[in-house]
Design an enzyme around this catalytic site. Structure first.
Site, PDB file in Angstrom:
ATOM      1  N   CYS A 240       3.169   5.880  11.420  1.00 34.53           N
ATOM      2  CA  CYS A 240       3.194   3.870  10.997  1.00 34.53           C
ATOM      3  C   CYS A 240       2.996   3.509  11.977  1.00 34.53           C
ATOM      4  CB  CYS A 240       4.322   4.257  10.379  1.00 34.53           C
ATOM      5  SG  CYS A 240       4.246   2.577   8.839  1.00 34.53           S
TER       6      CYS A 240
ATOM      7  N   HIS B 214       4.442   8.457   6.319  1.00 34.92           N
ATOM      8  CA  HIS B 214       5.528   9.198   6.835  1.00 34.92           C
ATOM      9  C   HIS B 214       5.648  10.541   6.624  1.00 34.92           C
ATOM     10  CE1 HIS B 214       7.311   5.300   8.271  1.00 34.92           C
ATOM     11  NE2 HIS B 214       6.046   4.093   7.378  1.00 34.92           N
TER      12      HIS B 214
ATOM     13  N   GLU C 213       8.093  12.061   7.754  1.00 38.15           N
ATOM     14  CA  GLU C 213      10.316  12.527   7.414  1.00 38.15           C
ATOM     15  C   GLU C 213      10.606  12.156   6.156  1.00 38.15           C
ATOM     16  OE1 GLU C 213       9.540   8.504   8.665  1.00 38.15           O
ATOM     17  OE2 GLU C 213       8.027   9.821   8.665  1.00 38.15           O
TER      18      GLU C 213
END
Length: 365
Positions: A143, A250, A252
């Protein structure tokens, strides 16, 4: 679940960003990192109350640990030296998501729809990214991290692409209610790209999204490896580097909310770091063996050193005459094996040696 920051305008200039409008009290991990696991640096975002990471930083830590490595929360960097010192303690780095980047970093005035910027973090991230690239350290950027990488490489950003980027294709890149991720498709065309390897090949994939800034002019050396249906850049890589992968989404949070398969982004980073570390150790070991050869006057004066050098550079430590380096019969003491060299961790001395001369005629007798 917090995924964004407040929306206020901050007017800055490049000199202020890079010349000292900084805070003190940089945070570092309170735990001693393990020497057995790959150490993954997580870029500084601020100092946490009671030392407890916020949920977004914790998501990166969880992903790193799931991938079998140890996350190290990096301290604030204020210049190239402080960034380099911190990066010496880790094997790779993750440049994380967060606030808008200040347009002063790429020579633009603030646009009316620019949102919150963080000048202190901009400086820290700028130096971490710059120095990591100079070190050829493996980098995973997500990002804001992708946008930062692009700026460090000389590119620019849309400060608010929904109002600045013209397209006939409607793609929602951020939840209008500001409550959770939006989701949209991206296309990965090059099956040899890092992002294709991470996602399972070329094709279309649905990813999460929370951003209103995006790459406008591509930075030098970067290549686009994924795009959204509206043409917004979703992944870039730096082919000339050992490992630089940046994505606009993202992974994660994809791990936690969608599918653990997205841990591949982190395992690839860790594997790249392991290979880089192994390559550095191998290079250091070769330099040690060459120094050992140079310590023998008989070899230097005979002209046989070049034969040693060629085999050592090829990583051949078993062929004659290099094999003789490991036999104390020839030099009074043996050179260290690779395993012994790694274990010595730089604590060794090389004295002057003399051979018995027989090895220099090519017979070893």
């Amino acid at each position: 679940m917090k995924k964004c920051v407040s929306k206020t305008l901050s007017l800055l200039i490049a000199a202020a960003l890079l010349a000292g409008m900084l805070c003190t009290g940089a945070f570092a991990s309170s735990e001693e990192p393990s020497t057995e696991l790959v150490q993954v640096g997580v870029s500084w975002v601020g100092d946490f109350e009671d030392g407890v990471p916020d949920e977004d930083t914790q998501a990166y830590i969880d992903a790193v640990e799931l991938a079998g490595a140890e996350a190290v929360y990096l301290p604030q960097a204020t210049d190239a030296d402080s960034a380099a010192a911190a990066l010496e303690t880790v094997d790779c780095i993750i440049l994380t998501g967060g606030e808008d980047l200040d347009p002063a970093l790429y020579g633009e005035e603030p646009y009316e729809l620019l949102e919150t910027v963080n000048q202190v973090r901009d400086v820290s991230d700028y130096w971490y990214c710059t120095v990591a690239l100079e070190m050829d350290m493996p980098i995973l950027a997500t990002c804001r991290g992708l946008q930062l990488l692009n700026v460090v490489c000389g590119g620019t950003l849309y400060q608010d692409f929904p109002s600045q980027y013209e397209t006939d294709v409607e793609v929602i890149h951020r939840d209008p209610a500001g409550e959770d991720f939006a989701y949209h498709n991206i296309t990965v065309e090059d099956e040899t790209s890092l992002v294709a390897q991470a996602m399972g090949g070329a094709g279309e994939y649905e990813v999460n999204s929370w951003h209103h800034q995006a790459i406008k002019d591509l930075g030098e050396g970067l290549v686009v490896t994924a795009v959204a249906d509206d043409g917004i850049i979703e992944a870039v890589e730096l082919p000339e580097a050992s490992f630089v992968l940046a994505v606009q989404f993202h992974p994660e949070w994809m791990i936690q909310e969608v599918c653990e398969d997205y841990v591949t982004f982190f395992t690839m980073l860790i594997e790249a770091a392991s290979q880089t570390a192994s390559g550095t150790e191998e290079s250091d070991y070769q330099a040690y063996l060459m120094a050992f050869v140079d310590s023998c006057e008989d070899i230097r004066t005979s002209g046989a050193a070049e034969e040693f050098y060629a085999l050592i550079e090829a990583g051949d430590y078993v062929s004659f005459p290099v094999e003789m380096l490991f036999d104390a019969t020839w030099f009074g003491e043996a050179a260290m094996t690779y395993e012994e060299f790694v274990a010595a961790d730089g604590t060794y001395e090389i004295g002057e040696h003399a051979s018995n001369g027989a090895m220099l005629d090519g017979t070893g007798e």
